[in-house]
Scaffold this active site. Structure first.
Site, PDB file in Angstrom:
ATOM      1  CG  HIS A 360      36.638  90.759 -53.098  1.00 58.98           C
ATOM      2  ND1 HIS A 360      37.032  91.845 -53.850  1.00 58.98           N
ATOM      3  CD2 HIS A 360      35.321  90.596 -53.333  1.00 58.98           C
ATOM      4  CE1 HIS A 360      35.980  92.335 -54.480  1.00 58.98           C
ATOM      5  NE2 HIS A 360      34.934  91.599 -54.193  1.00 58.98           N
ATOM      6  CE  LYS A 551      48.749 100.239 -51.153  1.00 60.47           C
ATOM      7  NZ  LYS A 551      48.031  99.522 -52.195  1.00 60.47           N
ATOM      8  NE  ARG A 552      41.694  99.452 -42.961  1.00 58.29           N
ATOM      9  CZ  ARG A 552      40.585  99.120 -42.320  1.00 58.29           C
ATOM     10  NH1 ARG A 552      39.402  99.475 -42.798  1.00 58.29           N
ATOM     11  NH2 ARG A 552      40.623  98.462 -41.180  1.00 58.29           N
ATOM     12  CE  LYS A 557      45.657  96.599 -48.273  1.00 57.81           C
ATOM     13  NZ  LYS A 557      45.331  96.811 -49.708  1.00 57.81           N
ATOM     14  CB  THR A 659      40.906  99.641 -56.930  1.00 59.90           C
ATOM     15  OG1 THR A 659      40.702  99.827 -55.512  1.00 59.90           O
ATOM     16  CG2 THR A 659      40.135  98.433 -57.411  1.00 59.90           C
ATOM     17  CE  LYS A 663      40.624 104.094 -55.944  1.00 59.48           C
ATOM     18  NZ  LYS A 663      40.577 103.986 -54.470  1.00 59.48           N
TER      19      LYS A 663
HETATM   20  C1  LIG Z   1      40.862 102.950 -53.681  1.00 62.99           C
HETATM   21  C2  LIG Z   1      40.699 102.978 -52.218  1.00 62.99           C
HETATM   22  C3  LIG Z   1      41.110 101.891 -51.452  1.00 62.99           C
HETATM   23  C4  LIG Z   1      41.775 100.670 -52.041  1.00 62.99           C
HETATM   24  O1  LIG Z   1      43.158 100.893 -52.096  1.00 62.99           O
HETATM   25  P1  LIG Z   1      44.206  99.713 -52.387  1.00 62.99           P
HETATM   26  O2  LIG Z   1      45.490 100.436 -52.587  1.00 62.99           O
HETATM   27  O3  LIG Z   1      43.738  99.035 -53.631  1.00 62.99           O
HETATM   28  O4  LIG Z   1      44.205  98.837 -51.205  1.00 62.99           O
HETATM   29  C5  LIG Z   1      40.949 101.954 -50.079  1.00 62.99           C
HETATM   30  N1  LIG Z   1      40.408 103.037 -49.491  1.00 62.99           N
HETATM   31  C6  LIG Z   1      40.020 104.113 -50.203  1.00 62.99           C
HETATM   32  C7  LIG Z   1      39.463 105.292 -49.493  1.00 62.99           C
HETATM   33  C8  LIG Z   1      40.146 104.118 -51.584  1.00 62.99           C
HETATM   34  O5  LIG Z   1      39.746 105.192 -52.274  1.00 62.99           O
END
Ligand SMILES: *Cc1c(COP(=O)(O)O)cnc(C)c1O
Length: 814
Positions: A360, A551-552, A557, A659, A663
């Site tokens: 990952h 995101k985190r 990022k 991911t 979405k």
């Molecule tokens: C999808 C998701 C992530 C991953 O987000 P990235 O933008 O791909 O880092 C992290 N936390 C939650 C709650 C998510 O639903």
């Protein structure tokens, strides 16, 4: 209108809910609160699952089907009520049943705690995969840890993050079944005894100093249309000897409980860091604890049915989600060789045949390794086995490349140097028949960077499996408005086959369709605007562009890049207030690891900028900044359907896949992104006119990092950026502590590892392109609809079907 069957379902659900409330919870209807209704409803829904679940589990054994075991230290599940009800086709009947009881489904379901047994993308991927495995009818178990406290709750006080424990189990978890009778002994420490069993043969017997029990808790995972139901089995730690009675009787009440507390600590809390290894002994204990429990569990099941471990690879596929369960390689060898007397070479065939590993991350600081002395102390037999695996491995390398000392030390499982360490990625690589990256770019980079030498040894080992997300949760349930429109536009088959979304593409040119698409988005934005108002006491205009980065919080990022661009835009609006600026709301959400000070400072900066911008009357509705607290799956489910612009702006080469990007595109947001992770494939699918791509490529980042002066040079070349940095540095946004961001800004002029300065101008320009497109409403909507139409490939059903065909060798039933 409900069908006859649905009406019957509503009546029987209603009766079942009332029975649960009365006889299992001991509450009266009049005294029941919303949480009581939630629990009663969940229990009633769970009853609908059990028969099919037991049947599916039994059938898989009877028919001798190969089982997939997904081992993951994290499952970021979120709430399950709507997921289960929707996959069972009971959404309408349940709404109706609850309504006759005077309960509003949408309000009531907020009472369900958000199960946050994960940090971010990796854990959410595991949850999406579990849902797709069930939906594709693949018999599977997820194995992980039942943390009592999942990811911390984030409270923002004047912009500073504070962490509070999350108590998701306080009021009970209606989805799980405790299985106190399913328990495995997990050993730690102690010594290894070599016992002669014949003239030529030695057996090694591990005598652990300490034994903890892993107790199973099972949660059914319901597939789409309830076709198949799998099990998520999470392990909880139970001390074997819960109380030293002697000590207790002598009055040492605390001491009598100390061992128990220490042992049960294993499943107390999730390590709250993302993209950096925790390093502590408790973490290694967690990893071995759940991996050993999983392997003992699946071996026992296999032996019960087939009687011989040699057939394991025909009947079992074990997927390691990152290196957290990589100790499985040594543990499965130990089970085969020490416990079942299988000769080493045959055991190695079994192990490699069954195991495969998903990488990952490429970040060198995130690659797990454990110090040899710690491994020797905690897992002495495993350390011996790892040495033996390494000896065989290095022998075969030496045989093919005699005298190549560099190669040997590069592919060794042991890192020599300051303190010897076991490289868990290397262990996972050699113990697997396939190793996969999670996007096309990432998998290629694996071959060129972290596993370059391994790729030379085993050129067929590394494959790509681009991540996906489950469309049931991230489209059908979180965006029912859009789902309704899609069903109208391309037919109900789209609920079963994401490929049919493509049929939408031609409607993107139809103004009537675009208007309906826009009106769905508009009502989702109204819902988010209401949440922003309630949480932050901030009014935002639902007609403005909702520009989302959720995101985190991590430097790679690059939330910081987004904040700097926000300040630049703010300056530009103030200097030319008469211009026709495209109105925007910048929406942020995300947690920083508790010990990651830089990330916490970035959250504070977002708040400081928000306070100034939101309070400036010259800017009015043209720019607002909102930071929503406590990002989790449930919050994502509200933000994602309301987004117009999706910020995926990581430094190229650093985000393995992402991911969130999938979405958001699925829900009709245009991506503002770098050529990183799965953004590259999103670009290929949606087409260059329907995405905003900016910034350095991976190769350019690499080249620039070799030149130490790029940060300063980029700032000097960009008066706009220089002005932004100077303002922040001077304390314009932090009058209470003018020096707060001095060091942060200096880092951008310094070695600027994350290329914030280098990408700034290109990012600013791309944002202005987004403004232009936004003003052309038809063009924007067309692109948005084309995003939804063309990202069907990013369904986790597609990803799982690829794992099934190319890694696990199991059939898909749908
Ligand atoms: C999808 C998701 C992530 C991953 O987000 P990235 O933008 O791909 O880092 C992290 N936390 C939650 C709650 C998510 O639903």
């Amino acid at each position: 209108m409900m069908t006859h069957d649905q009406a019957a379902d509503a009546t029987s659900l209603r009766d079942a809910i009332v029975r649960k409330l009365t006889y299992e919870m001991g509450k009266s209807r009049s005294g029941a609160r919303e949480r009581d209704w939630f629990l009663a409803t969940a229990l009633a829904v769970r009853n609908r699952v059990i028969d099919r679940w037991l049947e599916a589990t039994r059938a898989a054994y009877e028919q001798g089907e190969k089982q997939v075991y997904y081992l993951s230290l994290e499952f970021l599940v979120g709430r399950l009520l709507r997921d289960n009800v929707s996959n069972l086709g009971l959404l309408e009947p349940l709404r109706e049943a609850l309504q006759t009881l005077g309960v509003d489904f949408d309000a009531m379901r907020q009472e369900e705690p958000d199960a946050a047994l994960g940090n971010g993308g990796l854990g959410r991927l595991a949850a999406c995969f579990m849902e797709s495995l069930a939906s594709l009818g693949i018999p599977a178990f997820g194995y992980g840890i039942r943390y009592e406290h999942g990811l911390f709750r984030q409270i923002l006080h004047e912009g500073w993050q504070h962490e509070y424990p999350e108590d998701w189990l306080t009021f009970g978890n209606p989805w799980e079944f405790a299985r106190p009778e399913i328990a495995h002994d997990i050993g730690f420490g102690g010594s290894v005894e070599a016992v002669r069993v014949s003239e030529t043969e030695m057996r090694h017997v591990w005598h652990p100093a300490e034994t903890v029990q892993a107790v199973a808790y099972d949660t059914p995972v319901v597939g789409w249309r309830g076709r198949h139901i799998n099990t998520l089995r999470l392990w909880s730690a139970r001390a074997l000897d819960p109380l030293k009675l002697e000590a207790f009787n002598y009055g040492d009440h605390v001491g009598a409980l100390a061992d128990r507390v220490r042992q049960e600590a294993i499943s107390k809390v999730l390590y709250p860091s993302d993209e950096s290894p925790a390093g502590q002994e408790l973490r290694l204990r967690q990893e071995y604890f759940f991996t050993s429990a999983a392997l003992q569990d699946l071996v026992r099941r296999h032996l019960r049915v087939y009687g011989d471990l040699r057939s394991l690879p025909d009947k079992v596929a074990i997927q390691l989600n990152d290196t957290h369960p990589a100790i499985a390689v040594a543990e499965l060898m130990r089970i085969c060789v020490d416990l079942h007397g299988i000769p080493w070479d045959e055991a190695w065939e079994v192990t490699r045949g069954a195991i495969s590993y998903t990488n990952h991350t490429l970040l060198p600081e995130a690659l797990e390794s454990w110090s040899v002395p710690l491994m020797e102390r905690l897992l002495p037999r495993h350390m011996q086995i790892i040495y033996l695996i390494n000896a065989h491995h290095l022998d075969s390398v030496r045989a093919r490349w005699p005298g190549d000392v560099r190669l040997l030390s590069s592919v060794s499982l042991i890192e020599e140097g300051h303190g010897r360490r076991v490289r868990m990625g290397h262990l996972a690589f050699v113990g697997s028949h396939k190793v996969n990256g999670v996007s096309a770019l990432h998998s290629e980079l694996l071959k060129k960077t972290v596993f370059r030498d391994f790729h030379l040894l085993a050129p067929d080992r590394i494959v790509n499996k681009t991540n996906g997300v489950t469309f049931r949760r991230w489209l059908q349930q979180s965006n029912p408005g859009l789902t309704g429109l899609l069903v109208e536009a391309v037919g109900p088959g789209v609920l079963d086959d994401a490929g049919l979304l493509e049929g939408l593409a031609k409607q993107a040119d139809d103004a009537g369709f675009r208007d309906r698409f826009a009106s769905v988005k508009r009502s989702n934005k109204e819902a988010l605007a209401a949440l922003i108002r309630q949480q932050l006491d901030l009014r935002v205009d639902p007609d403005a562009m909702f520009d989302v980065q959720i995101k985190r919080i991590h430097e790679y990022k690059r939330q910081l890049l987004n904040i700097l661009e926000t300040v630049a835009l703010y300056d530009a609006i103030r200097s030319q207030p008469h211009l026709d600026w495209a109105p925007r709301v910048k929406i942020f959400a995300g947690k920083a690891a508790a010990s990651y000070h830089r990330a916490k400072l970035i959250i504070k900066l977002a708040h400081d900028v928000a306070r100034v911008v939101n309070g400036d009357p010259t800017v009015r509705d043209r720019l607002k900044v909102a930071f929503l607290p406590n990002y989790n799956v449930s919050l994502a489910e509200t933000i994602v359907p309301a987004a117009d612009l999706s910020e995926q702006i990581s430094t190229a080469g650093m985000e393995a896949s992402g991911t969130g990007n999938m979405k958001l595109a699925l829900n009709g947001a245009l991506t503002m992104g770098t050529l990183d992770g799965a953004n590259v494939e999103i670009l290929e699918h949606v087409g260059e006119p329907n995405i905003f791509i900016f910034g350095l490529t991976t190769e350019e980042v690499e080249a620039r990092r070799r030149d130490g002066t790029h940060g300063l040079a980029a700032v000097q070349a960009s008066p706009r950026l220089a002005e932004v940095l100077e303002a922040i540095e001077a304390g314009v946004f932090s009058p209470d502590d003018r020096g707060r961001y001095r060091e942060l800004m200096a880092s951008i002029r310094g070695h600027d590892y994350f290329m914030v300065a280098s990408d700034f101008d290109s990012y600013f320009q791309a944002q202005r392109q987004a403004d232009l497109r936004w003003r052309d409403r038809a063009a924007w909507l067309r692109s948005a609809a084309l995003n939804t139409a063309r990202v069907g490939w990013f369904s986790s059903d597609r990803t799982i079907a690829e794992y099934a065909a190319e890694i696990w060798n199991v059939p898909v039933r749908r």
